[in-house]
Design a protein around this motif. Structure first.
Motif, PDB file in Angstrom:
ATOM      1  N   MET A  77      28.139  16.729  33.418  1.00  0.00           N
ATOM      2  CA  MET A  77      28.195  18.119  32.943  1.00  0.00           C
ATOM      3  C   MET A  77      29.141  18.950  33.806  1.00  0.00           C
ATOM      4  O   MET A  77      29.898  19.783  33.292  1.00  0.00           O
ATOM      5  CB  MET A  77      26.793  18.742  32.939  1.00  0.00           C
ATOM      6  CG  MET A  77      25.901  18.179  31.855  1.00  0.00           C
ATOM      7  SD  MET A  77      24.207  18.780  31.973  1.00  0.00           S
ATOM      8  CE  MET A  77      24.431  20.493  31.530  1.00  0.00           C
ATOM      9  N   VAL A 107      31.712  17.808  35.438  1.00  0.00           N
ATOM     10  CA  VAL A 107      33.082  17.407  35.095  1.00  0.00           C
ATOM     11  C   VAL A 107      33.541  18.115  33.820  1.00  0.00           C
ATOM     12  O   VAL A 107      34.623  18.718  33.769  1.00  0.00           O
ATOM     13  CB  VAL A 107      33.173  15.868  34.918  1.00  0.00           C
ATOM     14  CG1 VAL A 107      34.523  15.477  34.331  1.00  0.00           C
ATOM     15  CG2 VAL A 107      32.952  15.176  36.250  1.00  0.00           C
ATOM     16  N   GLY A 108      32.684  18.075  32.776  1.00  0.00           N
ATOM     17  CA  GLY A 108      33.050  18.705  31.503  1.00  0.00           C
ATOM     18  C   GLY A 108      33.319  20.188  31.662  1.00  0.00           C
ATOM     19  O   GLY A 108      34.315  20.721  31.155  1.00  0.00           O
ATOM     20  N   ALA A 109      32.426  20.873  32.395  1.00  0.00           N
ATOM     21  CA  ALA A 109      32.584  22.318  32.580  1.00  0.00           C
ATOM     22  C   ALA A 109      33.807  22.622  33.435  1.00  0.00           C
ATOM     23  O   ALA A 109      34.540  23.582  33.176  1.00  0.00           O
ATOM     24  CB  ALA A 109      31.328  22.909  33.215  1.00  0.00           C
ATOM     25  N   ALA A 147      36.839  22.317  31.178  1.00  0.00           N
ATOM     26  CA  ALA A 147      36.971  23.251  30.053  1.00  0.00           C
ATOM     27  C   ALA A 147      37.062  24.708  30.482  1.00  0.00           C
ATOM     28  O   ALA A 147      37.884  25.453  29.953  1.00  0.00           O
ATOM     29  CB  ALA A 147      35.804  23.060  29.087  1.00  0.00           C
ATOM     30  N   ALA A 148      36.212  25.118  31.443  1.00  0.00           N
ATOM     31  CA  ALA A 148      36.130  26.551  31.745  1.00  0.00           C
ATOM     32  C   ALA A 148      37.450  27.136  32.259  1.00  0.00           C
ATOM     33  O   ALA A 148      37.895  28.169  31.746  1.00  0.00           O
ATOM     34  CB  ALA A 148      34.989  26.821  32.728  1.00  0.00           C
ATOM     35  N   ALA A 153      39.918  27.386  29.403  1.00  0.00           N
ATOM     36  CA  ALA A 153      39.549  28.435  28.454  1.00  0.00           C
ATOM     37  C   ALA A 153      39.832  29.813  29.034  1.00  0.00           C
ATOM     38  O   ALA A 153      40.183  30.743  28.321  1.00  0.00           O
ATOM     39  CB  ALA A 153      38.067  28.311  28.093  1.00  0.00           C
ATOM     40  N   ARG A 154      39.678  29.962  30.355  1.00  0.00           N
ATOM     41  CA  ARG A 154      39.874  31.271  30.962  1.00  0.00           C
ATOM     42  C   ARG A 154      41.356  31.605  31.076  1.00  0.00           C
ATOM     43  O   ARG A 154      41.745  32.748  30.974  1.00  0.00           O
ATOM     44  CB  ARG A 154      39.201  31.287  32.344  1.00  0.00           C
ATOM     45  CG  ARG A 154      38.982  32.685  32.873  1.00  0.00           C
ATOM     46  CD  ARG A 154      37.940  32.727  33.958  1.00  0.00           C
ATOM     47  NE  ARG A 154      36.612  32.409  33.462  1.00  0.00           N
ATOM     48  CZ  ARG A 154      35.703  31.755  34.186  1.00  0.00           C
ATOM     49  NH1 ARG A 154      35.986  31.335  35.383  1.00  0.00           N
ATOM     50  NH2 ARG A 154      34.505  31.517  33.678  1.00  0.00           N
ATOM     51  N   ARG A 155      42.184  30.591  31.300  1.00  0.00           N
ATOM     52  CA  ARG A 155      43.595  30.872  31.582  1.00  0.00           C
ATOM     53  C   ARG A 155      44.513  30.791  30.374  1.00  0.00           C
ATOM     54  O   ARG A 155      45.650  31.227  30.442  1.00  0.00           O
ATOM     55  CB  ARG A 155      44.097  29.899  32.655  1.00  0.00           C
ATOM     56  CG  ARG A 155      43.832  30.437  34.057  1.00  0.00           C
ATOM     57  CD  ARG A 155      44.548  29.627  35.097  1.00  0.00           C
ATOM     58  NE  ARG A 155      43.600  29.179  36.095  1.00  0.00           N
ATOM     59  CZ  ARG A 155      43.410  27.927  36.436  1.00  0.00           C
ATOM     60  NH1 ARG A 155      44.105  26.981  35.859  1.00  0.00           N
ATOM     61  NH2 ARG A 155      42.521  27.609  37.349  1.00  0.00           N
ATOM     62  N   VAL A 156      44.016  30.233  29.273  1.00  0.00           N
ATOM     63  CA  VAL A 156      44.895  29.978  28.132  1.00  0.00           C
ATOM     64  C   VAL A 156      45.525  31.270  27.617  1.00  0.00           C
ATOM     65  O   VAL A 156      44.911  32.331  27.646  1.00  0.00           O
ATOM     66  CB  VAL A 156      44.109  29.263  27.008  1.00  0.00           C
ATOM     67  CG1 VAL A 156      43.023  30.171  26.460  1.00  0.00           C
ATOM     68  CG2 VAL A 156      45.025  28.820  25.896  1.00  0.00           C
ATOM     69  N   LEU A 177      43.401  25.463  21.359  1.00  0.00           N
ATOM     70  CA  LEU A 177      42.331  25.158  22.307  1.00  0.00           C
ATOM     71  C   LEU A 177      40.987  25.049  21.571  1.00  0.00           C
ATOM     72  O   LEU A 177      40.194  24.143  21.843  1.00  0.00           O
ATOM     73  CB  LEU A 177      42.265  26.235  23.395  1.00  0.00           C
ATOM     74  CG  LEU A 177      41.352  25.872  24.558  1.00  0.00           C
ATOM     75  CD1 LEU A 177      41.892  24.676  25.314  1.00  0.00           C
ATOM     76  CD2 LEU A 177      41.171  27.055  25.499  1.00  0.00           C
ATOM     77  N   PHE A 192      38.460  21.836  21.506  1.00  0.00           N
ATOM     78  CA  PHE A 192      37.025  21.881  21.797  1.00  0.00           C
ATOM     79  C   PHE A 192      36.224  21.377  20.601  1.00  0.00           C
ATOM     80  O   PHE A 192      35.218  20.679  20.749  1.00  0.00           O
ATOM     81  CB  PHE A 192      36.590  23.302  22.158  1.00  0.00           C
ATOM     82  CG  PHE A 192      37.083  23.761  23.511  1.00  0.00           C
ATOM     83  CD1 PHE A 192      37.278  22.850  24.533  1.00  0.00           C
ATOM     84  CD2 PHE A 192      37.342  25.100  23.757  1.00  0.00           C
ATOM     85  CE1 PHE A 192      37.738  23.268  25.774  1.00  0.00           C
ATOM     86  CE2 PHE A 192      37.793  25.524  24.994  1.00  0.00           C
ATOM     87  CZ  PHE A 192      37.996  24.611  26.006  1.00  0.00           C
TER      88      PHE A 192
END
Lengths: 277, 104
Positions: A70, A72-74, A77-78, A81-84, A92, A96
């Motif tokens: 979990m 690793v996944g977070a 992704a996080a 998702a924050r910087r895109v 994106l 997901f």
């Protein structure tokens, strides 16, 4: 440590109900400009409740591994998702969505040896196929939006025939899996689903891709609902069905807002290039 | 839970799903799609269940891959939706690439 589960089944069911209500409120909030952001937070809260519940309600092994996965996944992704950039958000979301479909397919694959009857195996092959289609289809939409490949509709002479063949193979192997419960054949179903996902999205033009993402989003919802049937988990059934149903309506609304029809977008290229480049 | 009960719940959820989004305004199409996308990341619950029951090495490996993918879907989905909605703040009809001035 083999302590009995902390939560009684009744409390588990009630907490899953809380999570399901949160998801409904989330979709409702996201439909109105005033409450959209709060709606999203309510959805995240519902997911948090559901996750706490699953850890407390059953005796799980491999907990360090699960927490590690979990994290690793977070951790992947996080930050992404924050910087895109705003302009890159659609691809994106597609990514997901694809990995969610892939996860549903893998869960279904692992549950196959435990499926006691043919109905459960029907739900499993459905999840395998739809999850794989969503995964591969989302991958192609990502590549199109990221301009890793041409954004024009990709058509070649044998495509309709090839799609027909893939469909027949998919139904055939799926039926065999239902009849025999063979894990090896289930992997073939996954592979055929991947091919089908690619073929389904190739003929769609770049301008229509967001609508296809929405359609694949609804697909993943259905795959999650079917995996909920397989696992006997009511929350997955409700959440997956909600997304499947609302995603279908949303796909039609998005297509209507662009003055197009969903079947025209998916199959327009077959009828002679009516899909927007 | 027996099959008929599950079918009942499923059918009712279909109608709820249709109803809750039927009046969405077109500027919210993309955030709503993204939010719904995050919600199906709840497949993580299923992935955790399968991983928690795994006794074989390869079953655990595949289940953990599912956990990673599902977590990415769930966490990434909610974060990216929040970012999208951040752009709408204080300007109801903001275009998709108007995000620089975070007025509050």
């Amino acid at each position: 440590m083999l302590a009995s589960p902390v939560l009684a089944p009744t409390w588990t069911a009630l907490l899953y109900l809380v999570a399901a209500v949160c998801f409904i409120l989330a979709l409702k909030g996201l439909s109105s400009p005033k409450h959209a952001r709060r709606g999203n937070l309510i959805g995240a809260f519902g997911a948090f409740v559901a996750l706490v519940t699953v850890f407390l309600s059953s005796r799980l092994q491999n907990l360090p591994w699960i927490f590690g996965a979990m994290v690793v996944g977070a951790a992947i992704a996080a930050p992404v998702a924050r910087r895109v950039k705003m302009t890159q958000m659609p691809q994106l979301v597609a990514m997901f969505n694809g990995v969610g479909g892939g996860a549903a397919g893998l869960v279904a694959l692992l549950e196959l040896p435990h499926a006691e009857n043919a109905w459960l195996r029907v739900a499993i092959v459905f999840t395998l196929l739809v999850g794989a289609i969503s995964f591969a289809g989302s991958g192609v939409t990502f590549a199109k939006l990221q301009e890793l490949m041409t954004t024009r509709p990709v058509m070649f002479a044998g495509l309709p025939v090839l799609m027909g063949v893939v469909l027949v193979v998919a139904v055939g192997t799926a039926a065999l899996v239902v009849a025999t419960g063979s894990v090896g054949l289930a992997v073939v179903v996954l592979a055929v689903g991947l091919v089908a996902g690619v073929l389904l999205v190739l003929p769609v033009g770049g301008a229509d891709v967001p609508i296809v993402i929405s359609l694949l989003n609804a697909f993943t919802g259905l795959a999650v609902a079917a995996s909920g049937l397989v696992l006997g988990n009511v929350l997955l059934v409700v959440a997956g069905t909600l997304v499947g149903a609302s995603g279908t309506i949303l796909t039609r609304l998005m297509a209507a807002a662009m003055g197009r029809s969903v079947s025209g977008i998916m199959f327009g290229a077959f009828k002679g290039g009516s899909t927007a480049g | 839970m027996d099959g008929v009960q599950l079918l009942t719940i499923t059918v009712l959820a279909v109608f709820v799903g249709f109803e809750v989004v039927s009046k969405v305004s077109s500027i919210l199409h993309t955030p709503l799609m993204s939010g719904a996308n995050a919600i199906h990341g709840i497949i993580l619950v299923g992935a955790i269940t399968v991983a928690g029951q795994a006794t074989d090495g390869w079953v655990l490996a595949v289940a953990l891959l599912a956990v990673v993918l599902a977590t990415a879907n769930l966490v990434g989905g909610f974060v990216v939706t929040d970012r999208m909605l951040e752009m709408f703040r204080g300007r109801k009809a903001a275009g998709p690439d108007a995000g620089k001035d975070g007025t509050r």
